[in-house]
Motif scaffolding. Sequence first.
Motif, short mmCIF file in Angstrom:
data_model
loop_
_atom_site.label_atom_id
_atom_site.label_comp_id
_atom_site.label_asym_id
_atom_site.label_seq_id
_atom_site.Cartn_x
_atom_site.Cartn_y
_atom_site.Cartn_z
N ALA A 58 0.83 -1.21 0.00
CA ALA A 58 0.00 0.00 0.00
C ALA A 58 0.86 1.26 0.00
N ILE A 59 1.91 1.26 0.81
CA ILE A 59 2.82 2.41 0.87
C ILE A 59 3.52 2.61 -0.46
N MET A 60 3.95 1.52 -1.09
CA MET A 60 4.64 1.62 -2.38
C MET A 60 3.72 2.15 -3.47
N VAL A 69 -5.24 3.60 -2.65
CA VAL A 69 -4.51 2.33 -2.63
C VAL A 69 -5.33 1.24 -3.32
N PHE A 70 -6.63 1.26 -3.06
CA PHE A 70 -7.50 0.23 -3.62
C PHE A 70 -8.24 0.70 -4.87
N TYR A 71 -8.48 -0.25 -5.76
CA TYR A 71 -9.32 -0.03 -6.93
C TYR A 71 -10.68 -0.61 -6.57
N PHE A 88 -5.71 -4.06 -5.24
CA PHE A 88 -4.68 -3.03 -5.20
C PHE A 88 -4.73 -2.28 -6.53
N ARG A 89 -4.69 -0.96 -6.45
CA ARG A 89 -4.73 -0.16 -7.68
C ARG A 89 -3.42 -0.35 -8.46
N THR A 90 -3.54 -0.76 -9.71
CA THR A 90 -2.37 -0.97 -10.56
C THR A 90 -2.35 -0.02 -11.76
N MET A 91 -3.37 0.81 -11.87
CA MET A 91 -3.47 1.75 -12.98
C MET A 91 -3.54 3.19 -12.46
N GLY A 114 2.30 -0.75 -10.52
CA GLY A 114 1.19 -1.63 -10.90
C GLY A 114 1.63 -2.79 -11.76
N ARG A 115 2.58 -2.51 -12.65
CA ARG A 115 3.07 -3.59 -13.53
C ARG A 115 3.77 -4.67 -12.71
N LYS A 116 4.53 -4.26 -11.71
CA LYS A 116 5.22 -5.23 -10.86
C LYS A 116 4.21 -6.06 -10.08
N ILE A 117 3.19 -5.39 -9.56
CA ILE A 117 2.16 -6.09 -8.79
C ILE A 117 1.43 -7.10 -9.67
N ARG A 118 1.11 -6.69 -10.90
CA ARG A 118 0.41 -7.59 -11.81
C ARG A 118 1.28 -8.79 -12.17
N ASN A 119 2.56 -8.55 -12.42
CA ASN A 119 3.46 -9.64 -12.78
C ASN A 119 3.55 -10.68 -11.67
N LEU A 120 3.47 -10.22 -10.43
CA LEU A 120 3.53 -11.12 -9.28
C LEU A 120 2.15 -11.68 -8.92
N ARG A 121 1.11 -11.18 -9.60
CA ARG A 121 -0.27 -11.64 -9.37
C ARG A 121 -0.73 -11.39 -7.93
N ILE A 122 -0.33 -10.28 -7.35
CA ILE A 122 -0.71 -10.02 -5.96
C ILE A 122 -1.71 -8.86 -5.84
N ASP A 123 -2.17 -8.34 -6.96
CA ASP A 123 -3.13 -7.23 -6.90
C ASP A 123 -4.48 -7.66 -6.34
N GLU A 124 -4.74 -8.98 -6.32
CA GLU A 124 -6.03 -9.47 -5.88
C GLU A 124 -6.07 -9.89 -4.40
N ILE A 125 -4.95 -9.75 -3.70
CA ILE A 125 -4.91 -10.13 -2.28
C ILE A 125 -6.01 -9.43 -1.46
N PRO A 126 -6.28 -8.14 -1.69
CA PRO A 126 -7.32 -7.47 -0.89
C PRO A 126 -8.71 -8.09 -1.04
N GLN A 127 -8.90 -8.92 -2.04
CA GLN A 127 -10.20 -9.56 -2.21
C GLN A 127 -10.52 -10.52 -1.07
#
Length: 232
Positions: A58-60, A69-71, A88-91, A114-127
């Motif tokens: 979130a800080i990053m 922080v969130f989408y 996590f907002r990636t855009m 956002g690109r790094k988060i998407r590559n690691l597939r961790i943008d969906e953790i908040p779900q």
Amino acid sequence: MRFRKWDNLPEFMKCDEVRMYYDILVKKKLSITLKRIFDVVMAVVLLVILVIPMLVIAIMIKLDSSGPVFYRQERVTAYGKKFKIHKFRTMVNNADKIGASVTVNGDVRITKMGRKIRNLRIDEIPQLIDVISGDMSFVGTRPEAVKYVEKYKPEYNATLLMPAGITSEASIRYKDEDKLLNTAYDADRVYVEQVLPEKMKWNLNSIERFSILREILTIFRTVSAILGKEYD
């Protein structure tokens, strides 16, 4: 979210196409209850484990670009209920107002972080928050944006008999969906006319074959897919 009796379903779901899948699930009420218990217990455990990494992410995100922080786009889950998903907002902020609702490979709206988060597939953790609230499950049809659900064929509404999911067999098979849409002139149209029907075949098949053991297997298959394993 409790499994409803047929008479209590929304009117748009009361059709022969949905009834076939309803009759399958009504015989598996115990499994549906166990699915909910599994979801809550696992989501709480994972949130406790991941709370510090989530705070760091979130800080990053905040340091990388302006915006929340969130989408929180509005999506659709069981019985047509609308809710605002946590990701996590990636855009860039308000990305859905300056482009398609689906994301293509190399989308200029994606931020550096956002690109790094998407590559690691961790943008969906908040779900995990949505799982605890009952709006989502670990396994189930991915929650679609309202405008796509409005274009569902009657049979597709059967996927709304269960909560939307973080992952599914369709998600595994189409994990690189953004690359498939990369060359599309109209990404939204291609998604609705070509991608969505193929994903729905997997989603409806998953309802027909629903069981707790199959869902746990899907979770393990998702992890394998994230790590690079390809599924035909």
